[in-house]
Design a protein around this motif. Sequence first.
Motif, PDB file in Angstrom:
ATOM      1  N   GLN A  55       0.730  -1.249  -0.153  1.00 27.74           N
ATOM      2  CA  GLN A  55       0.124   0.040  -0.004  1.00 27.74           C
ATOM      3  C   GLN A  55       1.018   1.172  -0.112  1.00 27.74           C
ATOM      4  O   GLN A  55       0.612   2.081  -0.745  1.00 27.74           O
ATOM      5  N   ASN A  56       1.763   1.287   0.825  1.00 26.65           N
ATOM      6  CA  ASN A  56       2.769   2.491   1.051  1.00 26.65           C
ATOM      7  C   ASN A  56       4.001   2.310   0.028  1.00 26.65           C
ATOM      8  O   ASN A  56       4.356   1.356  -0.014  1.00 26.65           O
ATOM      9  N   MET A  57       4.452   3.382  -0.127  1.00 22.56           N
ATOM     10  CA  MET A  57       5.650   3.343  -1.288  1.00 22.56           C
ATOM     11  C   MET A  57       6.614   4.161  -0.551  1.00 22.56           C
ATOM     12  O   MET A  57       6.537   5.069  -0.118  1.00 22.56           O
ATOM     13  N   PHE A  58       8.001   3.661  -0.915  1.00 25.56           N
ATOM     14  CA  PHE A  58       9.073   4.410  -0.264  1.00 25.56           C
ATOM     15  C   PHE A  58       9.674   5.196  -1.503  1.00 25.56           C
ATOM     16  O   PHE A  58       9.536   4.687  -2.725  1.00 25.56           O
ATOM     17  N   THR A  59      10.391   6.336  -1.352  1.00 28.35           N
ATOM     18  CA  THR A  59      10.838   7.068  -2.162  1.00 28.35           C
ATOM     19  C   THR A  59      12.062   8.036  -1.484  1.00 28.35           C
ATOM     20  O   THR A  59      11.938   8.311  -0.187  1.00 28.35           O
ATOM     21  N   TYR A  60      12.869   8.690  -2.289  1.00 27.64           N
ATOM     22  CA  TYR A  60      13.870   9.498  -1.623  1.00 27.64           C
ATOM     23  C   TYR A  60      13.565  10.999  -2.081  1.00 27.64           C
ATOM     24  O   TYR A  60      13.282  11.199  -3.395  1.00 27.64           O
ATOM     25  N   ILE A  61      13.325  11.747  -1.024  1.00 28.29           N
ATOM     26  CA  ILE A  61      13.065  13.511  -1.506  1.00 28.29           C
ATOM     27  C   ILE A  61      14.224  14.131  -0.943  1.00 28.29           C
ATOM     28  O   ILE A  61      14.376  14.234   0.368  1.00 28.29           O
ATOM     29  N   LYS A  62      15.171  14.708  -1.566  1.00 29.05           N
ATOM     30  CA  LYS A  62      16.066  15.595  -1.025  1.00 29.05           C
ATOM     31  C   LYS A  62      17.150  14.724  -0.249  1.00 29.05           C
ATOM     32  O   LYS A  62      17.508  15.165   0.868  1.00 29.05           O
ATOM     33  N   GLY A  63      17.092  13.403  -0.547  1.00 25.39           N
ATOM     34  CA  GLY A  63      18.167  12.608   0.103  1.00 25.39           C
ATOM     35  C   GLY A  63      17.474  11.886   1.399  1.00 25.39           C
ATOM     36  O   GLY A  63      18.005  11.123   2.201  1.00 25.39           O
ATOM     37  N   GLU A  64      16.316  12.091   1.692  1.00 21.78           N
ATOM     38  CA  GLU A  64      15.643  11.541   2.996  1.00 21.78           C
ATOM     39  C   GLU A  64      14.678  10.426   2.175  1.00 21.78           C
ATOM     40  O   GLU A  64      13.865  10.723   1.442  1.00 21.78           O
ATOM     41  N   LEU A  65      14.742   9.443   3.088  1.00 21.76           N
ATOM     42  CA  LEU A  65      13.800   8.219   2.741  1.00 21.76           C
ATOM     43  C   LEU A  65      12.436   8.724   3.322  1.00 21.76           C
ATOM     44  O   LEU A  65      12.231   8.952   4.577  1.00 21.76           O
ATOM     45  N   LYS A  68       4.951   7.001   1.289  1.00 24.04           N
ATOM     46  CA  LYS A  68       3.803   7.628   0.640  1.00 24.04           C
ATOM     47  C   LYS A  68       2.536   7.315   1.463  1.00 24.04           C
ATOM     48  O   LYS A  68       2.395   5.909   1.704  1.00 24.04           O
ATOM     49  N   PHE A  69       1.802   8.212   2.094  1.00 23.28           N
ATOM     50  CA  PHE A  69       0.569   7.705   2.603  1.00 23.28           C
ATOM     51  C   PHE A  69      -0.448   8.420   1.778  1.00 23.28           C
ATOM     52  O   PHE A  69      -0.370   9.360   1.076  1.00 23.28           O
ATOM     53  N   THR A  70      -1.837   7.854   1.813  1.00 18.08           N
ATOM     54  CA  THR A  70      -2.922   8.753   1.611  1.00 18.08           C
ATOM     55  C   THR A  70      -3.517   9.408   2.872  1.00 18.08           C
ATOM     56  O   THR A  70      -4.214   8.807   3.554  1.00 18.08           O
ATOM     57  N   GLU A  71      -3.735  10.781   2.650  1.00 13.72           N
ATOM     58  CA  GLU A  71      -4.180  11.729   3.686  1.00 13.72           C
ATOM     59  C   GLU A  71      -5.514  11.905   3.347  1.00 13.72           C
ATOM     60  O   GLU A  71      -5.909  11.943   2.437  1.00 13.72           O
ATOM     61  N   VAL A  72      -6.335  12.008   4.514  1.00 17.64           N
ATOM     62  CA  VAL A  72      -7.710  12.121   4.424  1.00 17.64           C
ATOM     63  C   VAL A  72      -7.810  13.533   4.989  1.00 17.64           C
ATOM     64  O   VAL A  72      -7.557  14.035   6.138  1.00 17.64           O
ATOM     65  N   ILE A  73      -8.285  14.551   4.167  1.00 19.95           N
ATOM     66  CA  ILE A  73      -8.878  15.947   4.709  1.00 19.95           C
ATOM     67  C   ILE A  73     -10.385  16.063   4.831  1.00 19.95           C
ATOM     68  O   ILE A  73     -11.101  15.862   3.789  1.00 19.95           O
ATOM     69  N   GLN A 112     -11.533  15.016   1.322  1.00 18.78           N
ATOM     70  CA  GLN A 112     -10.685  14.940   0.115  1.00 18.78           C
ATOM     71  C   GLN A 112      -9.602  14.189   0.571  1.00 18.78           C
ATOM     72  O   GLN A 112      -9.282  14.086   1.648  1.00 18.78           O
ATOM     73  N   ILE A 113      -8.930  13.336  -0.723  1.00 16.42           N
ATOM     74  CA  ILE A 113      -7.727  12.445  -0.299  1.00 16.42           C
ATOM     75  C   ILE A 113      -6.782  13.240  -1.193  1.00 16.42           C
ATOM     76  O   ILE A 113      -7.188  13.704  -2.467  1.00 16.42           O
ATOM     77  N   ARG A 114      -5.470  12.958  -0.577  1.00 20.75           N
ATOM     78  CA  ARG A 114      -4.242  13.254  -1.457  1.00 20.75           C
ATOM     79  C   ARG A 114      -2.997  12.551  -0.946  1.00 20.75           C
ATOM     80  O   ARG A 114      -3.076  12.007   0.379  1.00 20.75           O
ATOM     81  N   GLU A 115      -2.209  12.432  -1.943  1.00 18.40           N
ATOM     82  CA  GLU A 115      -0.951  11.861  -1.526  1.00 18.40           C
ATOM     83  C   GLU A 115      -0.052  12.632  -0.587  1.00 18.40           C
ATOM     84  O   GLU A 115       0.308  13.832  -0.702  1.00 18.40           O
ATOM     85  N   VAL A 116       0.755  12.191   0.463  1.00 20.61           N
ATOM     86  CA  VAL A 116       1.691  12.866   1.155  1.00 20.61           C
ATOM     87  C   VAL A 116       2.796  11.900   1.365  1.00 20.61           C
ATOM     88  O   VAL A 116       2.700  10.858   1.700  1.00 20.61           O
ATOM     89  N   TYR A 117       3.927  12.587   1.370  1.00 16.21           N
ATOM     90  CA  TYR A 117       5.054  11.929   1.705  1.00 16.21           C
ATOM     91  C   TYR A 117       5.792  12.337   3.198  1.00 16.21           C
ATOM     92  O   TYR A 117       5.649  13.285   3.396  1.00 16.21           O
ATOM     93  N   ILE A 118       5.984  11.323   4.232  1.00 11.47           N
ATOM     94  CA  ILE A 118       6.332  11.674   5.313  1.00 11.47           C
ATOM     95  C   ILE A 118       7.554  10.788   5.713  1.00 11.47           C
ATOM     96  O   ILE A 118       7.738   9.662   5.590  1.00 11.47           O
ATOM     97  N   ASN A 119       8.593  11.394   6.319  1.00  8.84           N
ATOM     98  CA  ASN A 119       9.711  10.850   7.018  1.00  8.84           C
ATOM     99  C   ASN A 119       9.538  10.008   8.075  1.00  8.84           C
ATOM    100  O   ASN A 119       8.907  10.552   8.895  1.00  8.84           O
ATOM    101  N   PRO A 120       9.422   8.727   7.813  1.00 11.79           N
ATOM    102  CA  PRO A 120       9.152   7.742   8.999  1.00 11.79           C
ATOM    103  C   PRO A 120       9.757   8.035  10.445  1.00 11.79           C
ATOM    104  O   PRO A 120       9.576   7.822  11.381  1.00 11.79           O
ATOM    105  N   GLU A 121      11.181   8.895  10.265  1.00  9.09           N
ATOM    106  CA  GLU A 121      11.852   9.018  11.227  1.00  9.09           C
ATOM    107  C   GLU A 121      11.261  10.037  12.259  1.00  9.09           C
ATOM    108  O   GLU A 121      11.708  10.068  13.529  1.00  9.09           O
ATOM    109  N   HIS A 122      10.209  10.570  11.678  1.00 10.04           N
ATOM    110  CA  HIS A 122       9.786  11.901  12.477  1.00 10.04           C
ATOM    111  C   HIS A 122       8.215  11.561  12.881  1.00 10.04           C
ATOM    112  O   HIS A 122       7.650  12.271  13.655  1.00 10.04           O
ATOM    113  N   ILE A 123       7.700  10.420  12.784  1.00  8.02           N
ATOM    114  CA  ILE A 123       6.734   9.900  13.279  1.00  8.02           C
ATOM    115  C   ILE A 123       6.717   9.482  14.740  1.00  8.02           C
ATOM    116  O   ILE A 123       7.418   8.437  15.136  1.00  8.02           O
ATOM    117  N   VAL A 124       6.008  10.120  15.688  1.00  8.05           N
ATOM    118  CA  VAL A 124       6.271  10.016  16.894  1.00  8.05           C
ATOM    119  C   VAL A 124       5.013   9.213  17.621  1.00  8.05           C
ATOM    120  O   VAL A 124       5.079   8.759  18.842  1.00  8.05           O
TER     121      VAL A 124
END
Length: 104
Positions: A1-11, A14-19, A35-47
Amino acid sequence: QNMFTYIKGELMIKFTEVIERRGGAFASNNPSSFQIREVYINPEHIVLVREEQHYNNISDASLNGKSFSRLVVNRGSTTYETTVVGTPNEIYESINSRRTLLKG
């Protein structure tokens, strides 16, 4: 479901965000829309990841029957909260599979 990618050198994951869009000043007369949209989150910052039951009765066909989680993301001196599609366990598995990829 979720996908990994690098953005500016950070892993990133991708999640589906619900607004939720509230109905305005007279919200009881104007139901929320979503509304739904794609959002990329650095997993190191999920607390924190917790089940979000507020959205369980969504009538929106694209979200009906799905589970939702609230993520709290560390932004340095502040935090950001967002709701994404998936159970807390699915979110945990996404984060954990990333760590397995790094070790393997």
